[in-house]
Design an enzyme around this catalytic site. Structure first.
Site, PDB file in Angstrom:
ATOM      1  CE1 TYR A   1     -15.922  13.029  24.950  1.00 39.86           C
ATOM      2  CE2 TYR A   1     -18.043  12.245  25.755  1.00 39.86           C
ATOM      3  CZ  TYR A   1     -16.693  12.479  25.954  1.00 39.86           C
ATOM      4  OH  TYR A   1     -16.115  12.144  27.146  1.00 39.86           O
TER       5      TYR A   1
ATOM      6  CG  HIS B   1      -8.907  -2.385   1.720  1.00 40.62           C
ATOM      7  ND1 HIS B   1      -8.161  -1.987   0.628  1.00 40.62           N
ATOM      8  CD2 HIS B   1      -8.008  -2.785   2.641  1.00 40.62           C
ATOM      9  CE1 HIS B   1      -6.871  -2.174   0.882  1.00 40.62           C
ATOM     10  NE2 HIS B   1      -6.753  -2.643   2.097  1.00 40.62           N
TER      11      HIS B   1
ATOM     12  CG  HIS C   1      -4.215   0.140   5.601  1.00 41.12           C
ATOM     13  ND1 HIS C   1      -5.588   0.154   5.655  1.00 41.12           N
ATOM     14  CD2 HIS C   1      -3.882  -0.864   4.750  1.00 41.12           C
ATOM     15  CE1 HIS C   1      -6.073  -0.797   4.868  1.00 41.12           C
ATOM     16  NE2 HIS C   1      -5.049  -1.433   4.310  1.00 41.12           N
TER      17      HIS C   1
ATOM     18  CG  HIS D   1      -7.094  -5.198   6.823  1.00 37.90           C
ATOM     19  ND1 HIS D   1      -6.882  -6.204   5.905  1.00 37.90           N
ATOM     20  CD2 HIS D   1      -6.712  -4.054   6.199  1.00 37.90           C
ATOM     21  CE1 HIS D   1      -6.377  -5.697   4.787  1.00 37.90           C
ATOM     22  NE2 HIS D   1      -6.268  -4.388   4.951  1.00 37.90           N
TER      23      HIS D   1
ATOM     24  CE1 TYR E   1      -9.836  15.423  28.483  1.00 42.69           C
ATOM     25  CE2 TYR E   1      -8.183  14.395  27.074  1.00 42.69           C
ATOM     26  CZ  TYR E   1      -9.060  14.327  28.147  1.00 42.69           C
ATOM     27  OH  TYR E   1      -9.144  13.169  28.876  1.00 42.69           O
TER      28      TYR E   1
ATOM     29  CD  GLU F   1      -3.034  -0.913   0.099  1.00 44.25           C
ATOM     30  OE1 GLU F   1      -2.912   0.024  -0.713  1.00 44.25           O
ATOM     31  OE2 GLU F   1      -3.956  -1.736   0.041  1.00 44.25           O
TER      32      GLU F   1
END
Length: 216
Positions: A118, A160, A97, A99, A213, A78
């Site tokens: 949220y 994917h 990335h 799965h 935060y 990829e």
């Protein structure tokens, strides 16, 4: 932030192990990359090597044209996707990335993950789905990069998986974990009823609160 290439390789290895330990990258699926600060290059995990067998020396250095600059391994299949994101989005410092099971379930349904909690505000007002294209292809890279923006740091890839992007590696990893949390939460809520979806204006309000935060 690590300052030399060996520290960057070690950080990328730690990230790969973290993803595997959390079950987000079964087998040899998924990949992770890290931009080398001040350059037009990035480090990426190699293709087809189980995460338990990875070493820092296996990480591959690639330029924004997709050419290997340094490394003894073939880069992730990829790599075009990562290259396109870094090229199109100079703010991006890392790409993850996965799965992961629950998020990929919604990718298979071609269904965005809405604002059921949220915490989505750190990534966007929802998690949209990029149109399907063959893995490793330029079409997939284009489809994904088009949806990514500073306000949209997580997307699904149809049939994917998941892509998350951060200004730095820890942010991209955090988003990958949060996407899976949201996906499982949405899945479980739908199994017993109709989830309440937070309005877009509330998510934008939370996104502003997130800017202050935590600890400096």
């Amino acid at each position: 932030m690590p300052e030399n290439i060996q520290e960057l390789r070690n950080a990328l290895l730690d990230a790969a192990h973290r993803l595997a330990a959390r079950g987000l990258v079964p087998g040899t699926t998924g990949n992770v990359s890290l931009r080398i600060p001040g350059t037009d290059r990035f480090l990426i995990t190699p293709t087809g090597i189980p995460y338990d067998f990875l070493h820092a020396s296996d990480m591959v250095e690639v330029n924004l044209q997709g050419a290997v600059v340094e490394g003894n391994r073939k880069p992730s299949s990829e790599t075009p996707l990562h290259t396109r994101i870094y090229h199109n989005h100079p703010w991006a410092g890392a790409v993850v990335h996965t799965h992961s099971m629950f998020a990929t379930t919604f990718a298979v349904l071609n269904e965005a993950i809405p604002a059921v909690h949220y915490v989505i505000a750190g990534m966007g007002t929802d998690i949209p789905v990029a149109k399907y294209a063959t893995y490793g292809s330029e079409d997939l890279a284009v489809n994904a990069a088009e949806l990514i923006s500073p306000e949209q740091r997580a997307i699904l890839l149809q049939n994917h998986g998941v892509i998350t992007v951060g200004g730095h590696l820890d942010e991209a990893l955090h988003h990958a974990e949060t996407v899976e949390y949201l996906a499982e939460l949405y899945y479980r809520a739908r199994s017993i009823g109709s989830p309440n979806i937070l309005p877009e204006e509330e998510i934008r309000r939370v996104a502003e609160k997130f800017k202050t935060y935590g600890q400096r």
